[in-house]
Design a protein around this motif. Sequence first.
Motif, short mmCIF file in Angstrom:
data_model
loop_
_atom_site.label_atom_id
_atom_site.label_comp_id
_atom_site.label_asym_id
_atom_site.label_seq_id
_atom_site.Cartn_x
_atom_site.Cartn_y
_atom_site.Cartn_z
N THR A 174 156.95 -21.43 -8.81
CA THR A 174 155.73 -22.04 -8.30
C THR A 174 154.54 -21.41 -9.02
O THR A 174 154.62 -20.27 -9.46
CB THR A 174 155.59 -21.87 -6.77
N ALA A 175 153.47 -22.18 -9.13
CA ALA A 175 152.24 -21.64 -9.73
C ALA A 175 151.11 -22.62 -9.51
O ALA A 175 151.33 -23.83 -9.34
CB ALA A 175 152.41 -21.40 -11.24
N GLY A 176 149.91 -22.08 -9.51
CA GLY A 176 148.72 -22.91 -9.55
C GLY A 176 148.35 -23.11 -11.01
O GLY A 176 148.80 -22.37 -11.88
N LEU A 177 147.55 -24.12 -11.28
CA LEU A 177 147.14 -24.42 -12.65
C LEU A 177 145.65 -24.19 -12.82
O LEU A 177 144.89 -24.30 -11.86
CB LEU A 177 147.50 -25.87 -12.99
N THR A 178 145.23 -23.91 -14.04
CA THR A 178 143.82 -23.75 -14.33
C THR A 178 143.11 -25.08 -14.14
O THR A 178 143.74 -26.14 -14.15
CB THR A 178 143.59 -23.25 -15.78
N GLY A 209 148.84 -27.58 -9.11
CA GLY A 209 149.93 -26.62 -9.07
C GLY A 209 151.24 -27.33 -8.86
O GLY A 209 151.29 -28.56 -8.81
N TYR A 210 152.30 -26.55 -8.73
CA TYR A 210 153.62 -27.14 -8.55
C TYR A 210 154.53 -26.14 -7.84
O TYR A 210 154.26 -24.94 -7.80
CB TYR A 210 154.25 -27.53 -9.89
N GLY A 228 141.99 -28.08 -19.69
CA GLY A 228 143.20 -28.75 -20.15
C GLY A 228 142.96 -29.71 -21.30
O GLY A 228 141.82 -30.02 -21.66
N SER A 230 141.14 -28.59 -14.65
CA SER A 230 141.36 -29.61 -15.69
C SER A 230 140.36 -29.47 -16.83
O SER A 230 140.64 -29.91 -17.95
CB SER A 230 141.31 -31.01 -15.09
#
Length: 118
Positions: free
Chosen positions: A44-48, A79-80, A53, A50
């Motif tokens: 699992t992780a959060g994303l920076t 995130g996912y 990106g 957009s």
Amino acid sequence: MPRYLSLVRIDENNAPAGGPSAELMQRMGELIEEMTKAGVLLDTAGLTPSAQGTRVHYEGGQLSLTDGPFTETKEVIGGYALMQCKDKAEAVEWTKRFLKVHEAEWTVTCELREVMEG
């Protein structure tokens, strides 16, 4: 056992200005620990944001790149979580628990998809 990917969708324009609260992060950490001990959570992780990106698009044999932010998009993947569950019902229950750790000012949608094997 099947694997499920939960894509966490948020509206960056309407997310709380300060980001996740310390309390939210604590509840999230406790849930992640519980899911890990249960053998369900694989990653699992959060994303920076957009804005940091890049989209790589392929159409008609041509590639194009677009740097963020992506203003035409209301929701982005924030995130996912990759889970291994006995079935979809179990994956849905864990996803509901994830959503419930958020405060009321958050609007979060999880798109839950089974990972195709082989």
